[in-house]
Design an enzyme around this catalytic site. Structure first.
Site: not given
Ligand code: 5RP
Length: 226
Positions: A31, A84, A86, A106, A124
């Site tokens: 993401t 970021d 999650a 992070e 999520k």
């Molecule tokens: C990486 C993370 C990511 O932010 C989390 O895994 C979400 O990833 P994605 O957007 O691919 O679902 O914590 O360590």
């Protein structure tokens, strides 16, 4: 709209919150990749001037390739905003992160940021944390003993592997995932994990996020948390 389109939607939406002449923490994952892409576009098209602080080598590479200036976290005296992804967000906006094994960087970037935004597709969200396995970054020296301790506590630990090889983080450590299914008291668990020698960092991100942007087929929803 499929999941990928929802991720793109929230990544691009979040990029609109980035202001000129700021220092921006850049998350990691599928993401956050779209956030970085959108910021790369704004850098080229609008002459947006930002300094990015990357939360992983992957993100650093992508951002640099798009012309975003990157500095190491120790080269900046503050971070204005971090955006970021999650892995799971509870109804009281606590989070699990580390599905991409980047949660140590992070968390370090997040707790040193004035504001934090999380971007997720609607899958999520959950009531309680725990359906996503809780990642721990563990120092290799003594890690079998950490593993056994976690097993005795019935935390269902598993070393994370990829193609039958242990996953190695950007710091050169292992990842152990805890298959807990339901975390009744995240604060208590976080304290307990903080106290185990050998665990560098766990993926519980508590009382950190200020704003969550959730992707839905009819458009992104912006939730102001604190
Ligand atoms: C990486 C993370 C990511 O932010 C989390 O895994 C979400 O990833 P994605 O957007 O691919 O679902 O914590 O360590």
């Amino acid at each position: 709209m499929n999941k990928e389109e929802l991720k793109k939607q929230v990544g691009y939406k979040a990029a609109e919150f980035v202001q000129n002449n700021t220092i921006v923490g850049l998350g990691t994952g599928s993401t956050a990749k779209y956030l970085v892409e959108a910021l790369g576009k704004r850098t080229k098209e609008e002459n947006l001037n930002i300094v990015g602080v990357a939360t992983s080598k992957r993100t650093e590479e992508q951002a640099r390739s798009l012309g975003i200036t990157i500095k190491n976290i120790d080269e900046v005296d503050h971070i204005d905003l971090t955006i970021d992804g999650a892995d799971e967000i509870s109804s009281d906006f606590q989070g699990i992160k580390g599905g991409g094994a980047a949660h140590f960087r992070e968390k370090t970037v997040a707790i040193n940021s004035k504001q934090n935004i999380w971007i997720v597709d609607n899958s999520k969200l959950s009531n309680n944390l725990g359906s996503f396995p809780l990642p721990l970054e563990v120092i290799p020296f003594g890690s079998s003993h950490v593993f056994n301790k976690l097993k005795l506590k019935n935390y269902n630990p598993k070393f994370r592997e990829n193609n039958n090889k242990r996953v190695i983080t950007d710091q050169g450590n292992y990842v152990i995932d805890l298959y807990l299914h339901d975390i009744k008291d995240p604060t208590k668990l976080a304290k307990e994990l903080d106290s185990i020698t050998g665990i560098l960092e766990h993926g519980l991100f508590l009382n950190i996020v200020n704003k969550v942007i959730v992707g839905y087929p009819n458009g992104p929803k912006i939730i102001n948390v604190r």
